[in-house]
Write a protein that holds these residues in place. Structure first.
Motif, PDB file in Angstrom:
ATOM      1  N   SER A 186       0.748  -0.986  -0.062  1.00  0.00           N
ATOM      2  CA  SER A 186      -0.149   0.141  -0.057  1.00  0.00           C
ATOM      3  C   SER A 186       1.329   1.631   0.275  1.00  0.00           C
ATOM      4  O   SER A 186       0.426   1.747  -1.208  1.00  0.00           O
ATOM      5  CB  SER A 186      -1.285  -0.171   1.035  1.00  0.00           C
ATOM      6  N   THR A 187       2.017   0.862   0.540  1.00  0.00           N
ATOM      7  CA  THR A 187       2.536   2.618   0.772  1.00  0.00           C
ATOM      8  C   THR A 187       3.403   2.956  -0.305  1.00  0.00           C
ATOM      9  O   THR A 187       3.080   3.494  -0.911  1.00  0.00           O
ATOM     10  CB  THR A 187       3.939   2.349   1.717  1.00  0.00           C
ATOM     11  N   ALA A 188       4.122   1.899  -1.389  1.00  0.00           N
ATOM     12  CA  ALA A 188       4.107   1.828  -2.527  1.00  0.00           C
ATOM     13  C   ALA A 188       3.453   2.483  -3.838  1.00  0.00           C
ATOM     14  O   ALA A 188       4.017   3.699  -4.188  1.00  0.00           O
ATOM     15  CB  ALA A 188       4.730   0.375  -3.100  1.00  0.00           C
ATOM     16  N   ILE A 189       2.641   1.972  -3.403  1.00  0.00           N
ATOM     17  CA  ILE A 189       1.473   3.061  -4.372  1.00  0.00           C
ATOM     18  C   ILE A 189       0.979   4.440  -3.908  1.00  0.00           C
ATOM     19  O   ILE A 189       1.118   5.413  -5.098  1.00  0.00           O
ATOM     20  CB  ILE A 189      -0.751   1.823  -4.219  1.00  0.00           C
ATOM     21  N   VAL A 190       0.816   4.760  -2.776  1.00  0.00           N
ATOM     22  CA  VAL A 190       0.478   6.068  -2.311  1.00  0.00           C
ATOM     23  C   VAL A 190       1.860   6.760  -2.458  1.00  0.00           C
ATOM     24  O   VAL A 190       1.971   7.430  -3.485  1.00  0.00           O
ATOM     25  CB  VAL A 190       0.594   6.068  -1.072  1.00  0.00           C
TER      26      VAL A 190
ATOM     27  N   ALA B  12      17.325   0.404   6.394  1.00  0.00           N
ATOM     28  CA  ALA B  12      16.278  -0.409   6.864  1.00  0.00           C
ATOM     29  C   ALA B  12      16.223  -1.704   6.105  1.00  0.00           C
ATOM     30  O   ALA B  12      16.814  -2.014   5.246  1.00  0.00           O
ATOM     31  CB  ALA B  12      14.672   0.367   5.868  1.00  0.00           C
ATOM     32  N   VAL B  13      16.334  -2.622   7.050  1.00  0.00           N
ATOM     33  CA  VAL B  13      16.855  -3.931   6.784  1.00  0.00           C
ATOM     34  C   VAL B  13      15.026  -4.256   5.505  1.00  0.00           C
ATOM     35  O   VAL B  13      14.528  -4.164   6.717  1.00  0.00           O
ATOM     36  CB  VAL B  13      16.803  -5.315   7.728  1.00  0.00           C
ATOM     37  N   PRO B  14      15.398  -4.570   4.353  1.00  0.00           N
ATOM     38  CA  PRO B  14      14.143  -4.671   3.496  1.00  0.00           C
ATOM     39  C   PRO B  14      13.778  -6.228   3.855  1.00  0.00           C
ATOM     40  O   PRO B  14      14.341  -7.274   2.959  1.00  0.00           O
ATOM     41  CB  PRO B  14      14.494  -5.043   2.063  1.00  0.00           C
ATOM     42  N   LEU B  15      13.177  -6.557   5.064  1.00  0.00           N
ATOM     43  CA  LEU B  15      12.234  -7.939   5.167  1.00  0.00           C
ATOM     44  C   LEU B  15      11.264  -8.042   4.512  1.00  0.00           C
ATOM     45  O   LEU B  15      10.297  -9.089   4.320  1.00  0.00           O
ATOM     46  CB  LEU B  15      13.110  -8.021   6.152  1.00  0.00           C
ATOM     47  N   ASP B  16      11.119  -7.329   3.549  1.00  0.00           N
ATOM     48  CA  ASP B  16       9.276  -7.605   2.960  1.00  0.00           C
ATOM     49  C   ASP B  16       9.834  -8.085   1.626  1.00  0.00           C
ATOM     50  O   ASP B  16      10.820  -7.717   0.852  1.00  0.00           O
ATOM     51  CB  ASP B  16       9.281  -6.140   2.822  1.00  0.00           C
ATOM     52  N   GLY B  17       8.799  -8.013   1.043  1.00  0.00           N
ATOM     53  CA  GLY B  17       8.470  -8.317  -0.652  1.00  0.00           C
ATOM     54  C   GLY B  17       8.506  -7.246  -1.690  1.00  0.00           C
ATOM     55  O   GLY B  17       9.037  -7.962  -2.851  1.00  0.00           O
ATOM     56  N   THR B  18       9.057  -6.042  -1.374  1.00  0.00           N
ATOM     57  CA  THR B  18       7.617  -5.335  -2.532  1.00  0.00           C
ATOM     58  C   THR B  18       9.028  -5.409  -2.682  1.00  0.00           C
ATOM     59  O   THR B  18       9.460  -4.589  -4.155  1.00  0.00           O
ATOM     60  CB  THR B  18       6.500  -4.116  -1.577  1.00  0.00           C
ATOM     61  N   THR B  19       9.595  -4.479  -1.784  1.00  0.00           N
ATOM     62  CA  THR B  19      11.600  -3.955  -2.185  1.00  0.00           C
ATOM     63  C   THR B  19      11.429  -5.406  -3.330  1.00  0.00           C
ATOM     64  O   THR B  19      13.312  -4.942  -3.994  1.00  0.00           O
ATOM     65  CB  THR B  19      12.153  -3.730  -1.172  1.00  0.00           C
ATOM     66  N   ARG B  20      11.826  -6.500  -2.764  1.00  0.00           N
ATOM     67  CA  ARG B  20      11.705  -7.750  -3.412  1.00  0.00           C
ATOM     68  C   ARG B  20      11.645  -7.536  -4.887  1.00  0.00           C
ATOM     69  O   ARG B  20      12.355  -7.859  -5.667  1.00  0.00           O
ATOM     70  CB  ARG B  20      11.769  -8.621  -3.027  1.00  0.00           C
ATOM     71  N   GLN B  21      10.816  -7.307  -5.370  1.00  0.00           N
ATOM     72  CA  GLN B  21       9.867  -7.462  -6.285  1.00  0.00           C
ATOM     73  C   GLN B  21      10.899  -6.108  -6.897  1.00  0.00           C
ATOM     74  O   GLN B  21      10.858  -6.261  -8.153  1.00  0.00           O
ATOM     75  CB  GLN B  21       8.675  -7.135  -6.352  1.00  0.00           C
ATOM     76  N   TYR B  22      10.919  -5.502  -6.342  1.00  0.00           N
ATOM     77  CA  TYR B  22      11.001  -3.686  -7.297  1.00  0.00           C
ATOM     78  C   TYR B  22      12.437  -4.203  -7.668  1.00  0.00           C
ATOM     79  O   TYR B  22      12.960  -3.877  -8.816  1.00  0.00           O
ATOM     80  CB  TYR B  22      10.578  -2.561  -6.288  1.00  0.00           C
TER      81      TYR B  22
ATOM     82  N   ALA C 193       9.448   1.087   6.061  1.00  0.00           N
ATOM     83  CA  ALA C 193      10.205   2.452   5.890  1.00  0.00           C
ATOM     84  C   ALA C 193      11.075   2.233   4.454  1.00  0.00           C
ATOM     85  O   ALA C 193      11.713   2.517   3.497  1.00  0.00           O
ATOM     86  CB  ALA C 193      10.904   2.591   6.844  1.00  0.00           C
ATOM     87  N   ALA C 194      11.571   0.502   3.892  1.00  0.00           N
ATOM     88  CA  ALA C 194      12.304   0.325   3.778  1.00  0.00           C
ATOM     89  C   ALA C 194      11.960   0.796   1.974  1.00  0.00           C
ATOM     90  O   ALA C 194      12.453   1.274   0.910  1.00  0.00           O
ATOM     91  CB  ALA C 194      12.482  -1.299   3.565  1.00  0.00           C
ATOM     92  N   THR C 195      10.761   0.404   2.040  1.00  0.00           N
ATOM     93  CA  THR C 195      10.141   0.662   0.255  1.00  0.00           C
ATOM     94  C   THR C 195       9.891   1.775  -0.177  1.00  0.00           C
ATOM     95  O   THR C 195      10.553   3.053  -0.766  1.00  0.00           O
ATOM     96  CB  THR C 195       8.992  -0.387   0.205  1.00  0.00           C
TER      97      THR C 195
END
Length: 239
Positions: A69-73, A109-119, A182-184
């Protein structure tokens, strides 16, 4: 093409934008910290408002919870002309030095999320805020003598998936707290050429059965918002 979710015109969005996750917090910030706030978006409860703070035009835009959601916004705010995006939210601490209500100014921010991984298509990456924003946030906190910590946090997706023991293990590597956006935000800022930062208030130690008392959290939120806005005042000549 007009943004699909932040349904606004470029003239509605200030160069400086605060990004709370909670729509209720966005409304609270607009009503209590901005002069002459006006709403510009209500779609999907992604509430957005624009006003001024000490003469500086400021928008407050809800992101919702989590990196997708943050990435979209963030992407849509960039399309609308925003120049400085600062997340203001809460975090769960894994560093025992952090007390409830303290502020955390995020250095990376350590990126443990999937959104940054996809980008990033799986590339290793170190998401960091813009130095000018980081410096302005630290200076504002120091000037106001607000209890704060500057350092590393981790961004993750699944609130209930990580055990307290798994989260606290990250403290060995300098991670102070966990949050979900934050990471995204930092990555998109670098990709799209806008400045970003993140300022958090500690809600609890991860593993606690409940968040801190509401009055303590609210005092932290008020200090967080004021600090971020004072950073915008310091940055007004940069943008």
């Amino acid at each position: 093409m007009s943004p699909l979710h932040v349904r606004a015109n470029p003239s509605d969005i200030a160069p400086f934008v605060l990004l709370p996750g909670d729509p209720g917090r966005a409304e609270y910030i607009a009503q209590n910290f901005l002069e002459n706030p006006r709403p510009y978006n209500t779609y999907r409860s992604l509430l957005g408002f624009t006003g001024t703070y000490k003469g500086v035009p400021v928008s407050v835009q809800t992101t919702g919870m989590g990196c997708p959601s943050t990435a979209i916004v963030a992407e849509e705010l960039v399309q609308l002309g925003a120049k400085v995006l600062v997340r203001v939210g809460t975090c769960g601490a894994v560093d025992e030095r952090l007390a409830a209500g303290d502020l955390v100014i995020v250095q990376g921010a350590v990126p443990l999320d999937g959104t940054t991984r996809q980008y990033l298509e799986g590339r290793p990456y170190a998401p960091v805020p813009s130095y000018e924003v980081l410096e302005a946030l630290v200076d504002a906190a120091r000037t106001a003598k607000v209890p704060h910590h500057v350092g590393l946090i981790a961004t993750e997706d699944a609130f209930y998936a990580t055990t307290p023991e798994e989260a606290r293990a990250w403290s060995r590597f300098g991670v102070m707290a966990f949050e979900m956006e934050a990471a995204t935000l930092f990555l998109i800022g670098q990709m799209r050429g806008v400045r970003t930062g993140t300022l958090l208030v500690v809600s609890n130690q991860i593993g606690d059965s409940e968040f801190v008392a509401q009055e303590i959290l609210q005092r932290g939120v008020d200090r967080m918002v004021r600090t971020a806005l004072e950073a915008f005042v310091r940055l007004k000549e940069v943008v």
